[in-house]
Scaffold this motif. Structure first.
Motif, PDB file in Angstrom:
ATOM      1  N   UNK A 103       0.830  -1.252   0.020  1.00 54.82           N
ATOM      2  CA  UNK A 103      -0.172  -0.075  -0.316  1.00 54.82           C
ATOM      3  C   UNK A 103       0.815   1.180  -0.275  1.00 54.82           C
ATOM      4  N   UNK A 104       0.547   1.755  -0.980  1.00 48.93           N
ATOM      5  CA  UNK A 104       1.334   3.643  -0.709  1.00 48.93           C
ATOM      6  C   UNK A 104       1.265   4.445  -0.328  1.00 48.93           C
ATOM      7  N   UNK A 105       2.001   4.855   0.598  1.00 49.53           N
ATOM      8  CA  UNK A 105       2.419   5.323   1.678  1.00 49.53           C
ATOM      9  C   UNK A 105       1.406   7.165   2.086  1.00 49.53           C
ATOM     10  N   UNK A 106       2.043   7.793   0.275  1.00 49.87           N
ATOM     11  CA  UNK A 106       1.621   9.062   0.583  1.00 49.87           C
ATOM     12  C   UNK A 106       0.272   8.979   0.100  1.00 49.87           C
ATOM     13  N   UNK A 107      -0.601   7.486  -0.548  1.00 51.49           N
ATOM     14  CA  UNK A 107      -1.922   7.733  -1.263  1.00 51.49           C
ATOM     15  C   UNK A 107      -2.618   8.187  -0.552  1.00 51.49           C
ATOM     16  N   UNK A 108      -3.789   8.900  -1.468  1.00 53.83           N
ATOM     17  CA  UNK A 108      -4.835   9.303  -0.248  1.00 53.83           C
ATOM     18  C   UNK A 108      -6.185   8.221   0.390  1.00 53.83           C
TER      19      UNK A 108
END
Length: 125
Positions: A103-108
């Motif tokens: 899971x991308x950390x900077x994704x909303x």
């Protein structure tokens, strides 16, 4: 290169980069497909258009696959593909297929994405 071959379902049988032979990549497949794949490589200086027998590269081959050293909960940096440069958290590790779900950390909105384990690098603690 491995992920591109997989993603585009190219007619490539094997891609091999022996660490001892810096700057060389051996590709087994149809010549026209190999040339197309090579044309996308940065810093390519040329193609040596000779067949190489297995007996010539056998000493560089190993049947062992490197163990996955990434575990659930680890933070990783994506080093290839569409999310290159992004930081992510590992949600699941699939040893059999050598894939991980991140899971991308900077994704909303965190959306689980499955990538090849070779597409990420574990961040230093």
């Amino acid at each position: 290169m491995k992920s591109e071959v997989k993603a585009q379902n190219l007619d490539i049988k094997a891609v091999f980069h022996p660490e001892e032979l810096k700057g060389y990549i051996f590709i087994e497949g149809k010549e026209s497909v190999i040339r197309d794949l090579a044309s996308d490589l940065r810093h390519l200086r040329g193609i040596i258009d000779n067949e190489v027998g297995v007996d010539q590269i056998e000493k560089y081959l190993s049947e062992e696959q490197e163990d996955i050293k990434i575990e659930e909960g680890d933070e990783v940096e994506v080093i290839g593909g569409a999310f290159k440069g992004e930081n992510a958290k590992v949600k699941r590790v699939d040893d059999t297929n050598r894939e991980i779900t991140i899971e991308l950390l900077d994704a909303a909105v965190p959306i689980p994405t499955t990538v090849d384990v070779d597409m990420v690098r574990k961040k230093s603690s």
